[in-house]
Motif scaffolding. Structure first.
Motif, short mmCIF file in Angstrom:
data_model
loop_
_atom_site.label_atom_id
_atom_site.label_comp_id
_atom_site.label_asym_id
_atom_site.label_seq_id
_atom_site.Cartn_x
_atom_site.Cartn_y
_atom_site.Cartn_z
N PHE A 84 26.29 -3.62 -51.49
CA PHE A 84 25.01 -2.93 -51.31
C PHE A 84 25.22 -1.71 -50.42
O PHE A 84 25.84 -1.80 -49.36
CB PHE A 84 23.97 -3.87 -50.68
N ARG A 85 24.70 -0.58 -50.87
CA ARG A 85 24.89 0.68 -50.16
C ARG A 85 24.06 0.72 -48.88
O ARG A 85 23.11 -0.05 -48.72
CB ARG A 85 24.48 1.85 -51.06
N PRO A 86 24.40 1.64 -47.93
CA PRO A 86 23.57 1.83 -46.74
C PRO A 86 22.13 2.17 -47.13
O PRO A 86 21.89 2.89 -48.10
CB PRO A 86 24.24 3.01 -46.03
N GLY A 87 21.18 1.63 -46.40
CA GLY A 87 19.77 1.83 -46.73
C GLY A 87 19.19 0.68 -47.52
O GLY A 87 17.97 0.54 -47.60
N THR A 88 20.05 -0.16 -48.12
CA THR A 88 19.58 -1.36 -48.82
C THR A 88 20.14 -2.62 -48.16
O THR A 88 19.78 -3.73 -48.57
CB THR A 88 20.01 -1.35 -50.30
N ARG A 89 21.01 -2.45 -47.16
CA ARG A 89 21.68 -3.62 -46.59
C ARG A 89 20.74 -4.47 -45.75
O ARG A 89 20.93 -5.69 -45.66
CB ARG A 89 22.87 -3.17 -45.74
N LEU A 105 17.37 -12.00 -36.49
CA LEU A 105 18.60 -12.22 -37.25
C LEU A 105 18.95 -11.07 -38.18
O LEU A 105 20.05 -10.50 -38.10
CB LEU A 105 18.49 -13.53 -38.03
N SER A 106 18.06 -10.70 -39.07
CA SER A 106 18.36 -9.62 -40.02
C SER A 106 18.60 -8.28 -39.32
O SER A 106 19.56 -7.58 -39.65
CB SER A 106 17.24 -9.50 -41.05
N PRO A 107 17.76 -7.87 -38.34
CA PRO A 107 18.06 -6.62 -37.63
C PRO A 107 19.40 -6.63 -36.91
O PRO A 107 20.13 -5.63 -36.94
CB PRO A 107 16.90 -6.51 -36.62
N ALA A 108 19.77 -7.74 -36.29
CA ALA A 108 21.03 -7.80 -35.55
C ALA A 108 22.23 -7.67 -36.48
O ALA A 108 23.16 -6.90 -36.21
CB ALA A 108 21.12 -9.11 -34.77
N VAL A 109 22.21 -8.40 -37.58
CA VAL A 109 23.33 -8.36 -38.52
C VAL A 109 23.44 -6.97 -39.15
O VAL A 109 24.54 -6.40 -39.26
CB VAL A 109 23.15 -9.43 -39.61
N ALA A 110 22.30 -6.40 -39.56
CA ALA A 110 22.34 -5.07 -40.18
C ALA A 110 22.83 -4.02 -39.19
O ALA A 110 23.61 -3.13 -39.55
CB ALA A 110 20.94 -4.71 -40.69
N LEU A 111 22.40 -4.10 -37.93
CA LEU A 111 22.82 -3.13 -36.91
C LEU A 111 24.34 -3.18 -36.72
O LEU A 111 25.00 -2.13 -36.69
CB LEU A 111 22.12 -3.41 -35.59
N VAL A 112 24.90 -4.37 -36.59
CA VAL A 112 26.34 -4.49 -36.38
C VAL A 112 27.11 -3.97 -37.59
O VAL A 112 28.11 -3.23 -37.45
CB VAL A 112 26.72 -5.95 -36.08
N GLN A 113 26.67 -4.31 -38.79
CA GLN A 113 27.37 -3.86 -39.99
C GLN A 113 27.30 -2.34 -40.15
O GLN A 113 28.23 -1.72 -40.67
CB GLN A 113 26.80 -4.54 -41.24
#
Length: 443
Positions: free
Chosen positions: A147-152, A353-361
């Motif tokens: 999944f590209r940036p902006g959809t992750r 959870l979702s914000p933390a994982v997306a931020l790190v990735q």
């Protein structure tokens, strides 16, 4: 990279695409498959807490022993093994690492069903932790390469429905099987499902190109190796990554303590039966926890493009709003009122959870994603999973001498200050994000 290097690393038939490619059918299939594995991951992890009452009665365990076996003992193996597993996964076929890990933790879950003593159960649970160490970090990286940036944020939000679905199905099926047969049969049946799933993932999910959907400037070549120690130093030297790990750890201290003892609180102190747990508590987890995780993923995709501090402010606001409802849940005299009041905090407690994982990735290079995900899990699970249930079980045992009828209720109330600590850390993270953006010239 020299020709043939991909094959030597076990990366067969990689898939990927140019930056900006829209997720296709295969990406959604992979997301669904990995989400199901995550469901099994959390189902097997939480099965002990779901069935804590009959296990405690048959093996004559205290609340403190339940807290240790579901918290510290499990977390030590889960967290420490995750680092070498992530290092290996960054250099090999991540799908195969995930498949083997799923087979291992599922076999260990079956072993839990045969445990006749506390040490046997503890060893089996530690082995579950070893297997589950190879589940989530490779999945984060695989999804980020489909999944590209902006959809992750949305993709990872959907993937992170694994915990609520796993918890809900664990409660529904685990409690139903235990009520109809025995707690041992629940471990045997659900472990066998995991072994079959591991084989299916091995045969059907293809390894994606590392960084294939990122702009070339985002990092090195798709298959380049990130040095182990350099990645660790980068992670802990970066204020944003360090603070997101600490903030989510404080948040998980609350969520894991609650998740591992909620069924005991409802059954022992609020009069709920195993059959009622199987129906109503599973629905609560599915709707509230699942809704909170998915909604926070959607919110961060919408808001972070305008202000990156949303990665920190969304969970902070959620925790602030959750506190009065959490207190109401703990103090409610009966299980029906407790369940009603738990709807709100069950959702808001999982806004992290979702914000933390997306931020790190998003913050690290493609070739650092598995290791960065593992380091995030190391910190937040050592704090949350390792210490949360262990603390709450010990607190309940301490209160039991003077308050045998409501020791768990009193122990739950001592979690309220940890809400304040988590909120403070998320606000500190928001400041660090803003400072990093100013230094990068994005503000």
């Amino acid at each position: 990279m020299p020709a043939g290097a991909s094959e030597s690393l076990g990366v067969a038939n990689p898939v990927g695409g140019a930056a900006g490619t829209q997720p296709g059918a295969r990406a959604w299939f992979v997301l669904a498959a990995l989400c199901f594995v995550y469901v099994l991951n959390f189902l097997d992890r939480q099965l002990l807490s779901i069935l804590a009452k009959p296990i405690r009665e048959e093996l004559h365990l205290s609340h403190g022993q339940i807290g240790l076996i579901s918290g510290l003992y499990f977390a030590l193996f889960y967290c420490l093994i995750s680092i070498p597993v992530a290092w290996f996964a960054d250099r090999s076929n991540r799908v195969r690492v995930l498949s083997f890990a799923c087979a291992l933790w599922s076999a260990a879950t079956i072993a839990c069903g045969f445990a006749a003593t506390y040490p046997q159960l503890a060893i089996a649970r530690m082995t579950v932790g070893i297997g589950e160490a190879g589940g989530v970090p490779p999945s984060y990286a695989i999804i980020s390469d489909y999944f590209r940036p902006g959809t992750r944020g949305t993709a990872l939000g959907l993937y992170n429905l694994g915990p609520p679905l796993g918890n809900a199905l664990g409660v529904a099926f685990g409690a139903s099987i235990a009520a109809a047969y025995s707690w041992r049969d629940a471990f045997l049946v659900l472990g066998a499902v995991g072994v079959v799933t591991a084989l299916i993932v091995w045969l059907t999910v293809r390894e994606p190109v590392r960084g294939g959907l990122d702009a070339p400037a985002a990092g090195q070549g798709p298959q380049s190796m990130a040095p182990f120690m350099a990645t660790c130093r980068m992670f802990f030297a970066n204020p944003v990554l360090r603070l997101v790990a600490l903030a989510t750890g404080a948040n998980q201290f609350i969520t894991y303590a609650t998740a591992n003892f909620a069924t005991l609180l409802l059954m022992e102190e609020k009069g709920m039966t195993m059959e009622e747990v199987a129906l109503w508590y599973s629905l609560l987890i599915l709707v509230s926890m699942g809704g909170g995780i998915f909604l926070s993923g959607r919110l961060v995709d919408r808001l972070a493009s305008r202000d990156k501090r949303a990665y920190a402010l969304i969970p902070a606001v959620g925790l602030i709003l959750a506190v009065p409802f959490f207190v109401g849940f703990v103090l409610a005299p009966g299980w029906r009122m407790a369940m009603l009041l738990a709807v709100i905090p069950m959702a808001l407690n999982y806004f992290y959870l979702s914000p933390a994982v997306a931020l790190v990735q998003e913050e690290v290079r493609p070739n650092e994603r598995v290791m960065a995900g593992a380091l995030l899990l190391l910190v937040m699970n050592l704090i949350g999973l390792g210490l949360g249930p262990t603390y709450l079980g010990a607190a309940s045992d301490w209160f039991r001498a003077a308050h045998p009828e409501n020791s768990l209720q009193l122990a739950f109330l001592t979690l309220v200050p940890f809400y304040g600590l988590a909120v403070l850390l998320f606000f500190m993270l928001a400041r660090a994000i803003r400072r990093a953006a100013q230094e990068a010239g994005d503000l």
